[in-house]
Design a protein around this motif. Structure first.
Motif, PDB file in Angstrom:
ATOM      1  N   SER A 108      -7.972  32.446  -3.981  1.00 53.33           N
ATOM      2  CA  SER A 108      -7.283  33.677  -3.623  1.00 53.33           C
ATOM      3  C   SER A 108      -7.978  34.453  -2.510  1.00 53.33           C
ATOM      4  O   SER A 108      -7.573  35.557  -2.190  1.00 53.33           O
ATOM      5  CB  SER A 108      -7.161  34.577  -4.857  1.00 53.33           C
ATOM      6  OG  SER A 108      -8.444  34.952  -5.312  1.00 53.33           O
ATOM      7  N   PRO A 144     -10.830  23.714  -3.196  1.00 51.44           N
ATOM      8  CA  PRO A 144     -10.611  24.821  -2.262  1.00 51.44           C
ATOM      9  C   PRO A 144     -11.877  25.485  -1.761  1.00 51.44           C
ATOM     10  O   PRO A 144     -11.808  26.315  -0.848  1.00 51.44           O
ATOM     11  CB  PRO A 144      -9.767  25.807  -3.084  1.00 51.44           C
ATOM     12  CG  PRO A 144     -10.112  25.513  -4.502  1.00 51.44           C
ATOM     13  CD  PRO A 144     -10.341  24.029  -4.555  1.00 51.44           C
ATOM     14  N   HIS A 186      -3.839  30.412   8.053  1.00 52.99           N
ATOM     15  CA  HIS A 186      -3.327  30.447   6.686  1.00 52.99           C
ATOM     16  C   HIS A 186      -3.834  31.687   5.954  1.00 52.99           C
ATOM     17  O   HIS A 186      -4.869  32.261   6.299  1.00 52.99           O
ATOM     18  CB  HIS A 186      -3.724  29.174   5.930  1.00 52.99           C
ATOM     19  CG  HIS A 186      -2.964  27.970   6.383  1.00 52.99           C
ATOM     20  ND1 HIS A 186      -3.299  27.259   7.521  1.00 52.99           N
ATOM     21  CD2 HIS A 186      -1.868  27.347   5.856  1.00 52.99           C
ATOM     22  CE1 HIS A 186      -2.452  26.247   7.677  1.00 52.99           C
ATOM     23  NE2 HIS A 186      -1.579  26.277   6.682  1.00 52.99           N
ATOM     24  N   ASP A 187      -3.108  32.047   4.917  1.00 55.58           N
ATOM     25  CA  ASP A 187      -3.427  33.276   4.195  1.00 55.58           C
ATOM     26  C   ASP A 187      -4.643  33.152   3.291  1.00 55.58           C
ATOM     27  O   ASP A 187      -5.328  34.139   3.036  1.00 55.58           O
ATOM     28  CB  ASP A 187      -2.222  33.710   3.355  1.00 55.58           C
ATOM     29  CG  ASP A 187      -1.064  34.209   4.203  1.00 55.58           C
ATOM     30  OD1 ASP A 187      -1.325  34.660   5.348  1.00 55.58           O
ATOM     31  OD2 ASP A 187       0.083  34.133   3.740  1.00 55.58           O
ATOM     32  N   THR A 188      -4.892  31.952   2.778  1.00 52.73           N
ATOM     33  CA  THR A 188      -6.024  31.769   1.881  1.00 52.73           C
ATOM     34  C   THR A 188      -6.840  30.558   2.317  1.00 52.73           C
ATOM     35  O   THR A 188      -6.346  29.651   2.997  1.00 52.73           O
ATOM     36  CB  THR A 188      -5.563  31.551   0.425  1.00 52.73           C
ATOM     37  OG1 THR A 188      -4.875  30.293   0.331  1.00 52.73           O
ATOM     38  CG2 THR A 188      -4.663  32.688  -0.048  1.00 52.73           C
ATOM     39  N   GLU A 230      -7.825  28.241   0.299  1.00 48.85           N
ATOM     40  CA  GLU A 230      -7.243  27.089  -0.375  1.00 48.85           C
ATOM     41  C   GLU A 230      -6.124  26.467   0.454  1.00 48.85           C
ATOM     42  O   GLU A 230      -6.068  25.249   0.639  1.00 48.85           O
ATOM     43  CB  GLU A 230      -6.716  27.506  -1.749  1.00 48.85           C
ATOM     44  CG  GLU A 230      -6.393  26.334  -2.682  1.00 48.85           C
ATOM     45  CD  GLU A 230      -5.035  25.702  -2.427  1.00 48.85           C
ATOM     46  OE1 GLU A 230      -4.865  24.506  -2.735  1.00 48.85           O
ATOM     47  OE2 GLU A 230      -4.154  26.406  -1.901  1.00 48.85           O
ATOM     48  N   GLN A 231      -5.236  27.291   0.978  1.00 49.09           N
ATOM     49  CA  GLN A 231      -4.143  26.787   1.810  1.00 49.09           C
ATOM     50  C   GLN A 231      -4.687  26.122   3.076  1.00 49.09           C
ATOM     51  O   GLN A 231      -4.185  25.077   3.508  1.00 49.09           O
ATOM     52  CB  GLN A 231      -3.204  27.927   2.182  1.00 49.09           C
ATOM     53  CG  GLN A 231      -2.406  28.500   1.032  1.00 49.09           C
ATOM     54  CD  GLN A 231      -1.655  29.763   1.418  1.00 49.09           C
ATOM     55  OE1 GLN A 231      -1.802  30.263   2.532  1.00 49.09           O
ATOM     56  NE2 GLN A 231      -0.857  30.288   0.499  1.00 49.09           N
ATOM     57  N   ARG A 287      -6.392  22.719   2.297  1.00 42.97           N
ATOM     58  CA  ARG A 287      -5.375  21.719   1.956  1.00 42.97           C
ATOM     59  C   ARG A 287      -4.635  21.233   3.210  1.00 42.97           C
ATOM     60  O   ARG A 287      -4.396  20.039   3.400  1.00 42.97           O
ATOM     61  CB  ARG A 287      -4.384  22.290   0.936  1.00 42.97           C
ATOM     62  CG  ARG A 287      -3.449  21.251   0.347  1.00 42.97           C
ATOM     63  CD  ARG A 287      -2.549  21.864  -0.712  1.00 42.97           C
ATOM     64  NE  ARG A 287      -3.280  22.297  -1.893  1.00 42.97           N
ATOM     65  CZ  ARG A 287      -3.660  21.481  -2.881  1.00 42.97           C
ATOM     66  NH1 ARG A 287      -3.392  20.181  -2.796  1.00 42.97           N
ATOM     67  NH2 ARG A 287      -4.298  21.947  -3.930  1.00 42.97           N
ATOM     68  N   ALA A 288      -4.273  22.168   4.089  1.00 41.80           N
ATOM     69  CA  ALA A 288      -3.564  21.798   5.317  1.00 41.80           C
ATOM     70  C   ALA A 288      -4.445  20.949   6.221  1.00 41.80           C
ATOM     71  O   ALA A 288      -3.980  19.959   6.807  1.00 41.80           O
ATOM     72  CB  ALA A 288      -3.110  23.057   6.048  1.00 41.80           C
TER      73      ALA A 288
END
Length: 381
Positions: A5, A299, A335-337, A339-340, A343-344
């Motif tokens: 988060s 993440p 990205h906003d987080t 984790e995102q 992953r990307a």
């Protein structure tokens, strides 16, 4: 706070390793207003020899440098004449010769030390913490992570990026994989002031590189900046071949005598490439990670460059590391987080590196082949 988060505008990012990939990642992050700290075990930027010259390709390494705002400076420092390539036979006869066009910029050469200085000078003061050896990465998947450093301190971060090369410590937190010996070994020899002290070597190598092989053994000579040449003696041999012969890496005369015997069928001109060297040899057994190499998404931790996909040294390693670093930094910016972003990044990096690693799996053996390389055959067609 759970790492999944954490907004990318304020994550605590630690990059392990001040090689090209780690430094470029920090540079691109800083250009997007994101702070990162780079930790490196070396005492300082000049603590050890940085190795030979690198060719940075227009379709990956140079893309990353452009995103870092450093492409023009790279071209100012690079040596486009280093794209010259000669393929020789063991007698020293030229089988193939590529001379770059005056405006050719597809893969100019740059010394590793110059590239590191270019990247270091682009970072804010204090970005790199020298003399910080990482012992292990603790903390739960999802973060925060605790970095245990050799001098007894602990650093907490939301994302740890392993840019720490072949024997990566960060990799251990993600994957049990270890590099394996390929069966091919390099022995590095140095030549200094080649124009005046080693004119025969300078003439043989030219401004770029020269390679020769007979199916069992090979030589690869490469011009570096500052009138230096590095030569790599390439052999199919056990990883401990020097010790197996009752020698040590410091026994220059003993190793030279052994090589002269092993290359006894090669011409005296070619044998100068390892027999007239300045200083000791450097033993470099070639390792590679298993193919494919991947890990379960985490993440709070990821890898780039050799830490993620160590391959034989066939001109792709640093280019992939720079591209990895650029794409990871851009993902964190877009990205906003965290984790995102991770992953990307891995969704692109892992398939790309797997495809390249499969193509190069076992390719260290090609360095011993007496056949002309594909690019030479294409030019002759």
């Amino acid at each position: 706070m759970n790492g999944a988060s954490v907004h990318t505008s304020a994550p605590r990012i630690a990059i392990i390793g001040a090689g090209p990939g780690g430094l470029l990642c920090a540079r691109v992050l800083q250009r997007h207003g994101i702070t990162a700290t780079v930790y490196d075990r070396d005492a300082g930027p000049d603590a050890r020899d940085q190795g030979g010259t690198l060719d940075l390709h227009a379709d990956d390494g140079q893309i990353a440098l452009r995103e870092a705002g450093l492409l023009d400076e790279f071209h100012r420092l690079s040596r486009p004449e280093g794209q010259e390539m000669r393929q020789l036979d063991p007698a020293g006869t030229v089988l193939f010769h590529h001379l770059p066009e005056p405006d050719e910029r597809f893969k100019p050469e740059i010394d590793r030390g110059l590239l590191r200085r270019l990247l270091l000078d682009s970072l804010r003061p204090g970005t790199v913490r020298w003399g910080h050896t990482l012992r292990c990465v603790d903390g739960p998947t999802g973060g925060p992570r605790q970095l245990r450093l050799a001098h007894g301190t602990t650093v907490e971060c939301d994302l740890v990026i392993g840019a720490d090369g072949a024997w990566s410590t960060v990799r251990r937190a993600l994957s049990p994989a270890r590099p394996r010996y390929t069966g091919v070994s390099f022995l590095e020899a140095w030549f200094h002031d080649v124009t005046t002290r080693h004119p025969e070597i300078a003439d043989l190598v030219g401004q770029g590189s020269a390679a020769a092989a007979d199916g069992e053994r090979g030589l690869f000579a490469q011009r570096n900046g500052g009138d230096h040449v590095r030569v790599y003696v390439i052999q199919r041999a056990p990883a401990d071949w020097i010790a197996a012969e009752g020698l040590t890496p410091q026994d220059t005369d003993g190793i030279r005598a052994l090589l002269l015997d092993r290359y006894r069928d090669w011409s005296p001109r070619m044998r100068r490439l390892f027999a007239d060297n300045d200083g000791p040899y450097v033993d470099r057994p070639i390792h590679a990670l298993p193919v494919p190499h991947a890990w379960e998404h985490d993440p709070s931790a990821t890898l780039l460059g050799d830490a993620a996909h160590l391959m034989p040294p066939l001109g792709v390693g640093v280019n992939l590391a720079l591209l990895d670093a650029c794409e990871l930094a851009l993902a964190l910016a877009r990205h906003d987080t965290v984790e995102q972003a991770v992953r990307a990044y891995e969704a692109t990096m892992l398939p790309r590196s797997t495809e390249t690693a499969r193509a190069l799996d076992g390719a260290a053996e090609h360095l011993l082949s007496a056949e002309l390389p594909d690019f030479a055959q294409a030019e002759h067609a």
